[in-house]
Motif scaffolding. Structure first.
Motif, PDB file in Angstrom:
ATOM      1  N   ASN A 534      80.147   3.332  57.838  1.00 50.99           N
ATOM      2  CA  ASN A 534      81.296   3.569  56.973  1.00 50.99           C
ATOM      3  C   ASN A 534      80.853   4.091  55.608  1.00 50.99           C
ATOM      4  O   ASN A 534      79.975   3.508  54.974  1.00 50.99           O
ATOM      5  N   GLN A 535      81.459   5.181  55.171  1.00 50.94           N
ATOM      6  CA  GLN A 535      81.184   5.722  53.845  1.00 50.94           C
ATOM      7  C   GLN A 535      82.429   5.547  52.985  1.00 50.94           C
ATOM      8  O   GLN A 535      83.495   6.057  53.297  1.00 50.94           O
ATOM      9  N   VAL A 536      82.278   4.786  51.891  1.00 51.35           N
ATOM     10  CA  VAL A 536      83.380   4.613  50.952  1.00 51.35           C
ATOM     11  C   VAL A 536      83.665   5.948  50.284  1.00 51.35           C
ATOM     12  O   VAL A 536      82.747   6.730  49.994  1.00 51.35           O
ATOM     13  N   SER A 537      84.921   6.238  50.042  1.00 49.30           N
ATOM     14  CA  SER A 537      85.311   7.519  49.472  1.00 49.30           C
ATOM     15  C   SER A 537      84.906   7.642  48.011  1.00 49.30           C
ATOM     16  O   SER A 537      85.373   6.903  47.149  1.00 49.30           O
ATOM     17  N   ASN A 538      83.963   8.554  47.741  1.00 50.40           N
ATOM     18  CA  ASN A 538      83.577   8.950  46.394  1.00 50.40           C
ATOM     19  C   ASN A 538      83.253   7.778  45.469  1.00 50.40           C
ATOM     20  O   ASN A 538      83.784   7.678  44.357  1.00 50.40           O
ATOM     21  N   PRO A 539      82.337   6.893  45.844  1.00 46.82           N
ATOM     22  CA  PRO A 539      81.996   5.773  44.967  1.00 46.82           C
ATOM     23  C   PRO A 539      81.118   6.221  43.797  1.00 46.82           C
ATOM     24  O   PRO A 539      80.217   7.040  43.971  1.00 46.82           O
ATOM     25  N   LYS A 540      81.380   5.677  42.645  1.00 49.44           N
ATOM     26  CA  LYS A 540      80.602   5.976  41.441  1.00 49.44           C
ATOM     27  C   LYS A 540      79.753   4.785  40.988  1.00 49.44           C
ATOM     28  O   LYS A 540      78.685   4.962  40.414  1.00 49.44           O
ATOM     29  N   VAL A 541      80.274   3.576  41.219  1.00 46.71           N
ATOM     30  CA  VAL A 541      79.617   2.358  40.735  1.00 46.71           C
ATOM     31  C   VAL A 541      79.566   1.346  41.875  1.00 46.71           C
ATOM     32  O   VAL A 541      80.554   1.144  42.591  1.00 46.71           O
ATOM     33  N   ALA A 542      78.418   0.699  42.029  1.00 48.21           N
ATOM     34  CA  ALA A 542      78.247  -0.340  43.037  1.00 48.21           C
ATOM     35  C   ALA A 542      77.625  -1.572  42.396  1.00 48.21           C
ATOM     36  O   ALA A 542      76.794  -1.459  41.490  1.00 48.21           O
ATOM     37  N   VAL A 543      78.025  -2.737  42.868  1.00 44.07           N
ATOM     38  CA  VAL A 543      77.387  -3.971  42.426  1.00 44.07           C
ATOM     39  C   VAL A 543      76.675  -4.588  43.623  1.00 44.07           C
ATOM     40  O   VAL A 543      77.177  -4.564  44.742  1.00 44.07           O
ATOM     41  N   VAL A 544      75.470  -5.108  43.359  1.00 39.12           N
ATOM     42  CA  VAL A 544      74.648  -5.727  44.398  1.00 39.12           C
ATOM     43  C   VAL A 544      74.229  -7.106  43.910  1.00 39.12           C
ATOM     44  O   VAL A 544      73.817  -7.259  42.763  1.00 39.12           O
ATOM     45  N   ALA A 554      72.054 -10.257  39.909  1.00 42.69           N
ATOM     46  CA  ALA A 554      73.031  -9.205  40.202  1.00 42.69           C
ATOM     47  C   ALA A 554      72.575  -7.912  39.545  1.00 42.69           C
ATOM     48  O   ALA A 554      71.933  -7.928  38.488  1.00 42.69           O
ATOM     49  N   ILE A 555      72.920  -6.790  40.174  1.00 42.14           N
ATOM     50  CA  ILE A 555      72.530  -5.470  39.665  1.00 42.14           C
ATOM     51  C   ILE A 555      73.728  -4.541  39.787  1.00 42.14           C
ATOM     52  O   ILE A 555      74.395  -4.503  40.827  1.00 42.14           O
ATOM     53  N   LEU A 556      73.983  -3.780  38.725  1.00 37.70           N
ATOM     54  CA  LEU A 556      75.052  -2.790  38.711  1.00 37.70           C
ATOM     55  C   LEU A 556      74.416  -1.410  38.757  1.00 37.70           C
ATOM     56  O   LEU A 556      73.593  -1.065  37.900  1.00 37.70           O
ATOM     57  N   LEU A 557      74.785  -0.608  39.768  1.00 30.66           N
ATOM     58  CA  LEU A 557      74.216   0.722  39.966  1.00 30.66           C
ATOM     59  C   LEU A 557      75.298   1.786  39.798  1.00 30.66           C
ATOM     60  O   LEU A 557      76.476   1.525  40.040  1.00 30.66           O
ATOM     61  N   ARG A 558      74.887   2.990  39.422  1.00 29.82           N
ATOM     62  CA  ARG A 558      75.826   4.116  39.293  1.00 29.82           C
ATOM     63  C   ARG A 558      75.116   5.386  39.755  1.00 29.82           C
ATOM     64  O   ARG A 558      73.877   5.457  39.758  1.00 29.82           O
ATOM     65  N   ASN A 559      75.907   6.394  40.109  1.00 35.69           N
ATOM     66  CA  ASN A 559      75.283   7.611  40.641  1.00 35.69           C
ATOM     67  C   ASN A 559      75.213   8.749  39.635  1.00 35.69           C
ATOM     68  O   ASN A 559      74.827   9.871  39.984  1.00 35.69           O
ATOM     69  N   SER A 560      75.597   8.498  38.408  1.00 36.83           N
ATOM     70  CA  SER A 560      75.450   9.541  37.378  1.00 36.83           C
ATOM     71  C   SER A 560      75.348   8.899  36.010  1.00 36.83           C
ATOM     72  O   SER A 560      75.574   7.688  35.850  1.00 36.83           O
TER      73      SER A 560
END
Length: 560
Positions: A534-544, A554-560
């Motif tokens: 499954n690919q979430v539609s256009n995610p910009k920010v993810a928390v792990v 906890a880690i907060l990631l972003r793609n730009s």
């Protein structure tokens, strides 16, 4: 003897309980029940009760600490009816409970509730002490319902105001801005692969290095969790991998006392941000499934002896699994906030639904709520589908300096980390309303960014058990405490197309237990629009998040 003290000792018998190994500190506690009186450590300067016994009073920092008699009365603040046969001579069902002593409800004991039907135990049940002599110098404190209470329930201690410990940022210059995640890799993941775990590690590492556009010669740091470890929990650590790949790193890290399993990735970020390394290879390998099979077949001899470390105060009561420990928190959560197992069940059903689309997942057959509710119990309120999947597999991650990203390779950036300890590092002495250590790191994460929970597009939350993920949902502020049931909305709220997609690859509940690293890899792939399922539609920010208890991060990631 004070009339409040009740002297009952069961004579020494072989009950099949593992015996604790008394330490120089704990020996006086285990021996104190010889006369039937429960004694707990107490500071002689300020009268603060302390358990487990410490060398320093946490209140006044005094050093004059000794054992003092208690009334032997307590209140059940968390419990589980264990129905899983963990030990060959300690048959279920039996009640594992956390009780708060009357003298100070912040002081708790993990124990068994005996001399009653397990179904009669409740949160708030008032209990009294009795001892079982297990050896010449060991009297195990057990508890039974207090007949003097006549069914009256006791009060529960209120949750601690953990946020009062939140520390402000030391500097506006964040180390997170200096690093990027440039590569991820994963070996085959499955049940009982019977493959040398070091081979799995190498597979994942080489894939991650190639994914980053690097070569082995470019790697100058190594970081892992937990290092060399027994029980199918490691391939051998830094020494084993370096002896195979000959990287000659300028920095290495391996150990268990980190902010969760992904704390080894955070440590790599710090090493890169400091300028000590340019590209750190982080890796995590498990082979629990094969290890268990080897033990069952008699091809791997398990160690024996007295219970030590965290098991000293748990194994004697048959609390052999994190399922037992965390179930105690789950029981208090359901009592405090209301509801039933269905909130947990929808997390399990959602995970399996997501795993069905993931070709890498261990379990891909969908389940229904009826399947969840009818599955065998393990340790109430946890049934079979509340528990993650022991597996074999390795995951690797490359942490690079932002100015060292290979052109043409898409990095993922680090927005913030949550690492601060605000709660007791304990399974029973601190947080009881949620998973221990899910609350403090969550609060710390948001203190290091201007982003808020509303900015998160996809959540990869540690789900060793369904309750872990529920605790992270609330701890991170996606809903209020006690609000997870409504937020989950029978699975609609956490579906791939819901308000907050949760573990779109199936999580550890269905894709396989890769101890936090698999969640991190999935977050990176989601942000790069490269998810295998499954690919979430256009995610910009993810928390792990990572850590099935203490400590966690906890880690907060972003793609730009």
């Amino acid at each position: 003897m004070d009339q409040n003290h009740r002297s009952i000792t069961v004579q020494s018998v072989d009950t099949g309980r593992p015996l604790p190994q008394p330490t120089l500190s704990s020996a006086s506690f285990w021996a104190s029940g010889e006369d039937g009186i429960l004694r707990i450590a107490q500071c002689r300067s300020c009268e603060q009760w302390i358990h487990p016994q410490s060398v320093v009073c946490p209140k006044c920092r005094g050093r004059d600490i000794g054992m003092a008699a208690t009334s032997g009365k307590a209140v059940v603040i968390g419990f589980t009816v264990n129905v899983q046969q963990w030990l060959p001579k300690f048959p279920p069902p039996y009640v594992v409970a956390v009780v708060a002593i009357d003298e100070d409800p912040s002081v708790r004991l993990t124990t068994n509730i005996v001399n009653c039907d397990p179904a009669d135990v409740r949160i708030g049940t008032k209990v009294r002490i009795l001892f079982e002599q297990a050896d010449d110098d060991i009297w195990l404190p057990l508890f039974e319902p207090d007949p003097d209470a006549q069914g009256e329930l006791g009060e529960l201690p209120e949750p601690d105001d953990y946020k009062r410990h939140l520390r402000p940022m030391v500097s506006a210059n964040k180390f997170e801005d200096k690093v990027a995640i440039t590569g991820v890799g994963q070996s085959q993941v499955g049940r009982r692969l019977m493959v040398d775990p070091l081979s799995l590690t190498v597979d994942a590492c080489l894939e991650a290095i190639a994914d980053a556009g690097l070569t082995i010669d470019d790697i100058d740091g190594l970081s892992t969790y937990p290092g060399a470890s027994a029980g199918g929990m490691s391939e051998g650590g830094i020494m084993a991998l370096e002896d195979v790949l000959h990287i000659h790193p300028t920095w290495v890290n391996g150990g268990g006392d980190l902010p969760g399993q992904n704390g080894s990735i955070i440590a790599a970020m710090l090493a890169v941000a400091s300028g000590l390394c340019k590209h750190v290879l982080c890796f995590r390998t498990v082979w629990e499934s094969s290890h268990s099979a080897l033990q069952r077949e008699g091809r791997w001899q398990a160690g024996s002896g007295r219970a030590i470390g965290m098991f000293e105060e748990r194994a004697p009561y048959g609390a052999m699994s994190a399922a037992n420990w965390i179930a105690c928190q789950a029981s208090q959560y359901l009592h405090r906030y209301g509801g039933d197992r269905e909130a947990l069940g929808w997390i399990a059903v959602n995970s399996r639904t997501n795993a069905a689309a993931n070709p890498e997942a261990v379990y891909r057959d969908p389940i229904t709520m009826d399947d969840y509710l009818s599955a065998r119990m393990v340790s109430t309120p946890f049934g079979l589908y509340d528990c993650d999947v022991p597996s074999d597999g390795a995951v690797a991650v490359i942490v690079s300096a932002v100015d060292a990203v290979v052109p043409g390779h898409r990095p993922v950036f680090v927005e913030a980390v949550g690492t601060q300890i605000m709660e007791r590092l304990s399974w029973d002495q601190g947080t009881m309303s949620h998973l221990p250590q899910s609350l403090g790191p969550s609060a710390h994460l948001w203190s290091r960014t201007d982003l808020t929970p509303a900015d998160v597009d996809v959540a990869l939350l540690y789900d060793g058990f369904t309750f872990n993920a529920l605790s992270w949902l609330e701890g991170l502020g996606f809903c209020e405490f006690g609000g997870a049931r409504e937020f989950i909305d029978e699975g609609r709220g956490i579906a791939v197309d819901g308000r907050l997609p949760l573990n779109p690859h199936g999580g550890q509940l269905s894709a396989g237990r890769t101890h936090g690293y698999g969640l991190f890899r999935e977050a990176v792939l989601q942000l790069r629009d490269e998810a295998p399922g499954n690919q979430v539609s256009n995610p910009k920010v993810a928390v792990v998040t990572a850590g099935g208890g203490v400590p966690s991060g906890a880690i907060l990631l972003r793609n730009s």
